[in-house]
Design a protein around this motif. Sequence first.
Motif, PDB file in Angstrom:
ATOM      1  N   ILE A 101       0.841  -1.196   0.000  1.00 37.35           N
ATOM      2  CA  ILE A 101       0.000   0.000   0.000  1.00 37.35           C
ATOM      3  C   ILE A 101       0.875   1.245   0.000  1.00 37.35           C
ATOM      4  O   ILE A 101       1.816   1.353   0.793  1.00 37.35           O
ATOM      5  CB  ILE A 101      -0.942   0.023   1.235  1.00 37.35           C
ATOM      6  CG1 ILE A 101      -1.707  -1.300   1.347  1.00 37.35           C
ATOM      7  CG2 ILE A 101      -1.896   1.205   1.138  1.00 37.35           C
ATOM      8  CD1 ILE A 101      -2.584  -1.618   0.172  1.00 37.35           C
ATOM      9  N   ARG A 102       0.565   2.157  -0.901  1.00 42.25           N
ATOM     10  CA  ARG A 102       1.257   3.441  -0.965  1.00 42.25           C
ATOM     11  C   ARG A 102       0.237   4.554  -0.740  1.00 42.25           C
ATOM     12  O   ARG A 102      -0.774   4.631  -1.445  1.00 42.25           O
ATOM     13  CB  ARG A 102       1.943   3.626  -2.316  1.00 42.25           C
ATOM     14  CG  ARG A 102       2.711   4.942  -2.430  1.00 42.25           C
ATOM     15  CD  ARG A 102       3.194   5.200  -3.848  1.00 42.25           C
ATOM     16  NE  ARG A 102       4.188   4.221  -4.273  1.00 42.25           N
ATOM     17  CZ  ARG A 102       4.009   3.375  -5.264  1.00 42.25           C
ATOM     18  NH1 ARG A 102       2.843   3.358  -5.930  1.00 42.25           N
ATOM     19  NH2 ARG A 102       4.955   2.524  -5.614  1.00 42.25           N
ATOM     20  N   ARG A 103       0.478   5.385   0.237  1.00 45.59           N
ATOM     21  CA  ARG A 103      -0.431   6.508   0.530  1.00 45.59           C
ATOM     22  C   ARG A 103       0.324   7.812   0.302  1.00 45.59           C
ATOM     23  O   ARG A 103       1.381   8.041   0.890  1.00 45.59           O
ATOM     24  CB  ARG A 103      -0.951   6.428   1.969  1.00 45.59           C
ATOM     25  CG  ARG A 103      -1.737   5.141   2.252  1.00 45.59           C
ATOM     26  CD  ARG A 103      -2.318   5.098   3.665  1.00 45.59           C
ATOM     27  NE  ARG A 103      -2.955   3.817   3.933  1.00 45.59           N
ATOM     28  CZ  ARG A 103      -4.200   3.513   3.627  1.00 45.59           C
ATOM     29  NH1 ARG A 103      -4.960   4.435   3.019  1.00 45.59           N
ATOM     30  NH2 ARG A 103      -4.711   2.327   3.903  1.00 45.59           N
ATOM     31  N   ILE A 104      -0.235   8.658  -0.561  1.00 41.96           N
ATOM     32  CA  ILE A 104       0.402   9.934  -0.883  1.00 41.96           C
ATOM     33  C   ILE A 104      -0.610  11.066  -0.762  1.00 41.96           C
ATOM     34  O   ILE A 104      -1.821  10.859  -0.890  1.00 41.96           O
ATOM     35  CB  ILE A 104       1.000   9.927  -2.307  1.00 41.96           C
ATOM     36  CG1 ILE A 104      -0.100   9.653  -3.350  1.00 41.96           C
ATOM     37  CG2 ILE A 104       2.112   8.888  -2.418  1.00 41.96           C
ATOM     38  CD1 ILE A 104       0.394   9.760  -4.781  1.00 41.96           C
ATOM     39  N   GLN A 105      -0.104  12.222  -0.489  1.00 46.17           N
ATOM     40  CA  GLN A 105      -0.930  13.430  -0.437  1.00 46.17           C
ATOM     41  C   GLN A 105      -0.635  14.263  -1.679  1.00 46.17           C
ATOM     42  O   GLN A 105       0.529  14.454  -2.048  1.00 46.17           O
ATOM     43  CB  GLN A 105      -0.642  14.231   0.832  1.00 46.17           C
ATOM     44  CG  GLN A 105      -1.070  13.511   2.103  1.00 46.17           C
ATOM     45  CD  GLN A 105      -0.862  14.352   3.350  1.00 46.17           C
ATOM     46  OE1 GLN A 105      -0.153  15.359   3.339  1.00 46.17           O
ATOM     47  NE2 GLN A 105      -1.489  13.943   4.443  1.00 46.17           N
ATOM     48  N   GLU A 106      -1.699  14.754  -2.327  1.00 45.30           N
ATOM     49  CA  GLU A 106      -1.527  15.501  -3.566  1.00 45.30           C
ATOM     50  C   GLU A 106      -2.560  16.613  -3.652  1.00 45.30           C
ATOM     51  O   GLU A 106      -3.282  16.888  -2.696  1.00 45.30           O
ATOM     52  CB  GLU A 106      -1.638  14.572  -4.771  1.00 45.30           C
ATOM     53  CG  GLU A 106      -2.918  13.789  -4.847  1.00 45.30           C
ATOM     54  CD  GLU A 106      -2.947  12.818  -6.012  1.00 45.30           C
ATOM     55  OE1 GLU A 106      -4.070  12.494  -6.448  1.00 45.30           O
ATOM     56  OE2 GLU A 106      -1.888  12.387  -6.495  1.00 45.30           O
ATOM     57  N   ASP A 107      -2.655  17.229  -4.827  1.00 44.52           N
ATOM     58  CA  ASP A 107      -3.533  18.375  -5.067  1.00 44.52           C
ATOM     59  C   ASP A 107      -3.164  19.542  -4.147  1.00 44.52           C
ATOM     60  O   ASP A 107      -3.936  19.972  -3.292  1.00 44.52           O
ATOM     61  CB  ASP A 107      -5.004  17.991  -4.875  1.00 44.52           C
ATOM     62  CG  ASP A 107      -5.957  19.069  -5.402  1.00 44.52           C
ATOM     63  OD1 ASP A 107      -5.486  20.014  -6.073  1.00 44.52           O
ATOM     64  OD2 ASP A 107      -7.163  18.980  -5.114  1.00 44.52           O
ATOM     65  N   MET A 108      -1.945  20.053  -4.354  1.00 43.00           N
ATOM     66  CA  MET A 108      -1.447  21.176  -3.562  1.00 43.00           C
ATOM     67  C   MET A 108      -2.213  22.451  -3.907  1.00 43.00           C
ATOM     68  O   MET A 108      -2.395  22.791  -5.069  1.00 43.00           O
ATOM     69  CB  MET A 108       0.040  21.373  -3.844  1.00 43.00           C
ATOM     70  CG  MET A 108       0.699  22.427  -2.973  1.00 43.00           C
ATOM     71  SD  MET A 108       0.994  21.843  -1.292  1.00 43.00           S
ATOM     72  CE  MET A 108       2.315  20.659  -1.588  1.00 43.00           C
ATOM     73  N   ARG A 109      -2.684  23.170  -2.870  1.00 43.84           N
ATOM     74  CA  ARG A 109      -3.420  24.417  -3.065  1.00 43.84           C
ATOM     75  C   ARG A 109      -2.871  25.486  -2.129  1.00 43.84           C
ATOM     76  O   ARG A 109      -2.367  25.175  -1.046  1.00 43.84           O
ATOM     77  CB  ARG A 109      -4.913  24.215  -2.791  1.00 43.84           C
ATOM     78  CG  ARG A 109      -5.571  23.134  -3.650  1.00 43.84           C
ATOM     79  CD  ARG A 109      -7.024  22.956  -3.275  1.00 43.84           C
ATOM     80  NE  ARG A 109      -7.601  21.746  -3.883  1.00 43.84           N
ATOM     81  CZ  ARG A 109      -8.847  21.333  -3.686  1.00 43.84           C
ATOM     82  NH1 ARG A 109      -9.655  22.017  -2.883  1.00 43.84           N
ATOM     83  NH2 ARG A 109      -9.283  20.222  -4.269  1.00 43.84           N
ATOM     84  N   THR A 110      -2.986  26.726  -2.578  1.00 47.07           N
ATOM     85  CA  THR A 110      -2.555  27.852  -1.759  1.00 47.07           C
ATOM     86  C   THR A 110      -3.745  28.389  -0.965  1.00 47.07           C
ATOM     87  O   THR A 110      -4.762  28.782  -1.538  1.00 47.07           O
ATOM     88  CB  THR A 110      -1.968  28.970  -2.626  1.00 47.07           C
ATOM     89  OG1 THR A 110      -0.858  28.452  -3.392  1.00 47.07           O
ATOM     90  CG2 THR A 110      -1.476  30.114  -1.761  1.00 47.07           C
ATOM     91  N   PHE A 111      -3.604  28.382   0.353  1.00 48.48           N
ATOM     92  CA  PHE A 111      -4.681  28.835   1.230  1.00 48.48           C
ATOM     93  C   PHE A 111      -4.632  30.345   1.422  1.00 48.48           C
ATOM     94  O   PHE A 111      -3.650  31.012   1.051  1.00 48.48           O
ATOM     95  CB  PHE A 111      -4.575  28.112   2.583  1.00 48.48           C
ATOM     96  CG  PHE A 111      -5.030  26.663   2.546  1.00 48.48           C
ATOM     97  CD1 PHE A 111      -5.983  26.212   3.429  1.00 48.48           C
ATOM     98  CD2 PHE A 111      -4.515  25.774   1.610  1.00 48.48           C
ATOM     99  CE1 PHE A 111      -6.422  24.891   3.405  1.00 48.48           C
ATOM    100  CE2 PHE A 111      -4.932  24.455   1.576  1.00 48.48           C
ATOM    101  CZ  PHE A 111      -5.891  24.017   2.472  1.00 48.48           C
ATOM    102  N   GLU A 112      -5.687  30.895   2.030  1.00 52.02           N
ATOM    103  CA  GLU A 112      -5.769  32.337   2.222  1.00 52.02           C
ATOM    104  C   GLU A 112      -4.671  32.870   3.133  1.00 52.02           C
ATOM    105  O   GLU A 112      -4.295  34.041   3.048  1.00 52.02           O
ATOM    106  CB  GLU A 112      -7.142  32.718   2.805  1.00 52.02           C
ATOM    107  CG  GLU A 112      -8.279  32.595   1.799  1.00 52.02           C
ATOM    108  CD  GLU A 112      -9.590  33.154   2.344  1.00 52.02           C
ATOM    109  OE1 GLU A 112      -9.579  33.621   3.496  1.00 52.02           O
ATOM    110  OE2 GLU A 112     -10.578  33.129   1.609  1.00 52.02           O
ATOM    111  N   ASP A 113      -4.148  31.994   4.006  1.00 52.00           N
ATOM    112  CA  ASP A 113      -3.070  32.453   4.885  1.00 52.00           C
ATOM    113  C   ASP A 113      -1.706  32.369   4.219  1.00 52.00           C
ATOM    114  O   ASP A 113      -0.668  32.591   4.855  1.00 52.00           O
ATOM    115  CB  ASP A 113      -3.061  31.632   6.187  1.00 52.00           C
ATOM    116  CG  ASP A 113      -2.839  30.132   5.942  1.00 52.00           C
ATOM    117  OD1 ASP A 113      -2.598  29.749   4.774  1.00 52.00           O
ATOM    118  OD2 ASP A 113      -2.907  29.355   6.910  1.00 52.00           O
TER     119      ASP A 113
END
Length: 287
Positions: A101-113
Amino acid sequence: MNKIIFSEGGQPLFLNDIKLLQDNSLSVFTSLLLGIVGRGNNVFLLHPYTFDTEIIDEDEGIVRLTVHGNSIVINGEIIEFPSASFLNTEVAEKGVVCVCIRRIQEDMRTFEDGQDKCCIEKATAYLSCETQGISEFYDITKLSSLIELLSTRLGIPTVAVWANVPVTFYNGYSGTVSYKISDGLVQLKIEISSSQQTWDADNVGVLFKISDYTLIDILANIRSEGLAAVPVDGEGNIMGYGSVVSVTPEGYCKIINRSNGGTLVLGYIQPCPPNATTGIINITLSK
């Protein structure tokens, strides 16, 4: 289960509201699955584990094992994985085929801060013999399928099907070898024959060697007490009590001579004609 109360008048929407919707959906699905298969079965396959084999080099005993694609269920989360192929030498070296199992985080977004953060966690699965450095993996041969767990839960006997066993033959033998597991009973069906009339000097009594090392642990020490071959003297007279077929812990399937004398002839199904010239094995072993 918590619910969101919807009201008119410009209701504010917070991240916790969206998280609640996601958690509720997963919780319902997980509870339903665990109710079906029984608690304690948190990881299983959606379909039974199946594979194909292809002989690459018969002289060297090289076999390609192709494990079919499937889906693994982990705490209610369904993750698909594609088919993958391995050489028997690779499986022998590593000793296991695992669903990794490989778990990755993606969909980088720029927040208001002003901070950049990933907004999606993605889980993928793949088959591999290599588990070093992998934090989450499961031996595919030890995973039950949904239908098996459901059958156990309902008290319905599991109807297994015969699956091919990849083997390397010895002493001129050829044919088919298959196995099945049903309600805890392991069976090995051998339907092979040889026109060779004497054993190879280095492999007396050896019928074949199991090429899929994931099956050796399952089939090792399986044997038949029924007569599979007889020992004879130099004139063809029957000697002793006959023999059994057994699979060694190393995966070799042999005819083992139980008599105190005589030369073991190539195997014959019982009853064994003393003057037969073709070795025939048609027998099912169980344990």
